[in-house]
Design an enzyme around this catalytic site. Structure first.
Site, PDB file in Angstrom:
ATOM      1  N   HIS A 175      -9.777  29.011 -76.909  1.00  0.00           N
ATOM      2  CA  HIS A 175     -10.272  27.655 -76.627  1.00  0.00           C
ATOM      3  C   HIS A 175      -9.264  26.590 -77.048  1.00  0.00           C
ATOM      4  CE1 HIS A 175     -14.318  28.139 -75.068  1.00  0.00           C
ATOM      5  NE2 HIS A 175     -14.599  29.026 -76.004  1.00  0.00           N
ATOM      6  N   HIS A 195     -11.268  34.935 -79.200  1.00  0.00           N
ATOM      7  CA  HIS A 195     -12.007  34.121 -78.221  1.00  0.00           C
ATOM      8  C   HIS A 195     -11.887  32.637 -78.578  1.00  0.00           C
ATOM      9  CE1 HIS A 195     -15.621  33.308 -75.581  1.00  0.00           C
ATOM     10  NE2 HIS A 195     -15.626  32.241 -76.354  1.00  0.00           N
ATOM     11  N   GLU A 196     -12.104  32.302 -79.850  1.00  0.00           N
ATOM     12  CA  GLU A 196     -12.070  30.896 -80.261  1.00  0.00           C
ATOM     13  C   GLU A 196     -10.654  30.330 -80.243  1.00  0.00           C
ATOM     14  OE1 GLU A 196     -14.804  29.420 -80.196  1.00  0.00           O
ATOM     15  OE2 GLU A 196     -16.136  31.136 -80.401  1.00  0.00           O
ATOM     16  N   CYS A 200     -20.134  32.830 -73.923  1.00  0.00           N
ATOM     17  CA  CYS A 200     -19.565  31.600 -74.468  1.00  0.00           C
ATOM     18  C   CYS A 200     -20.586  30.477 -74.361  1.00  0.00           C
ATOM     19  CB  CYS A 200     -18.300  31.243 -73.686  1.00  0.00           C
ATOM     20  SG  CYS A 200     -17.456  29.768 -74.268  1.00  0.00           S
TER      21      CYS A 200
END
Length: 149
Positions: A138, A134-135, A92
């Site tokens: 966030h 993954h994004e 990341c």
């Protein structure tokens, strides 16, 4: 456009929730352009707006292979996850020099809005699936290190 500063773990702002985009205007598009510039300047393949201290639900993803275009995902939602999982090594831009083996769904279906304000669905497999998951994490203040046992 501009290269923005990427927040670094353990900055508490990485744990904050992002708000949906209501209107796509010039300011929104400038953020998107800056996100691409920032991602590429840091050799990334994906970036979420919270990583540059903008608490909005915006994700950009590079063209992961020659036949794929860059992606902009505004207000993305995962509609369906495959029950088949894959383990991959993730890193990341907000946690430099750290990687970990993470288990993610191998295939997902999402709904998002593009830069023209049009809603669309997308089925993503393999690396694209992993990158999107993954994004999206966030956007809800979750980091890949949260998956480490």
């Amino acid at each position: 456009m501009s290269i923005r500063k990427i927040l670094q773990f353990p900055d508490y702002r990485l744990r904050l929730l992002s708000k949906p985009i209501k209107i796509i205007n010039k300011k929104t598009k400038k953020i998107i352009y800056d996100m691409f510039d920032t991602m590429y300047a840091n050799n990334g393949i994906g970036l979420a707006a919270p990583q540059i201290n903008i608490l909005k639900q915006i994700i950009v993803i590079s063209s992961l292979k020659p036949t794929m275009s860059e992606l902009v995902l505004i207000n993305p939602v995962i509609l369906k996850k495959n029950k088949k999982y894959i383990n991959t090594i993730e890193g990341c831009l907000s946690i430099p020099k750290k990687t970990a083996k993470i288990k993610r769904s191998s295939c997902i279906k999402i709904q998002a809005i593009n830069t023209y304000g049009k809603s669309f669905t997308l089925t993503a497999k393999s690396l694209l699936s992993i990158c999107i998951q993954h994004e999206i994490d966030h956007l809800i203040g979750k980091l890949f290190i949260d998956y480490i046992n």
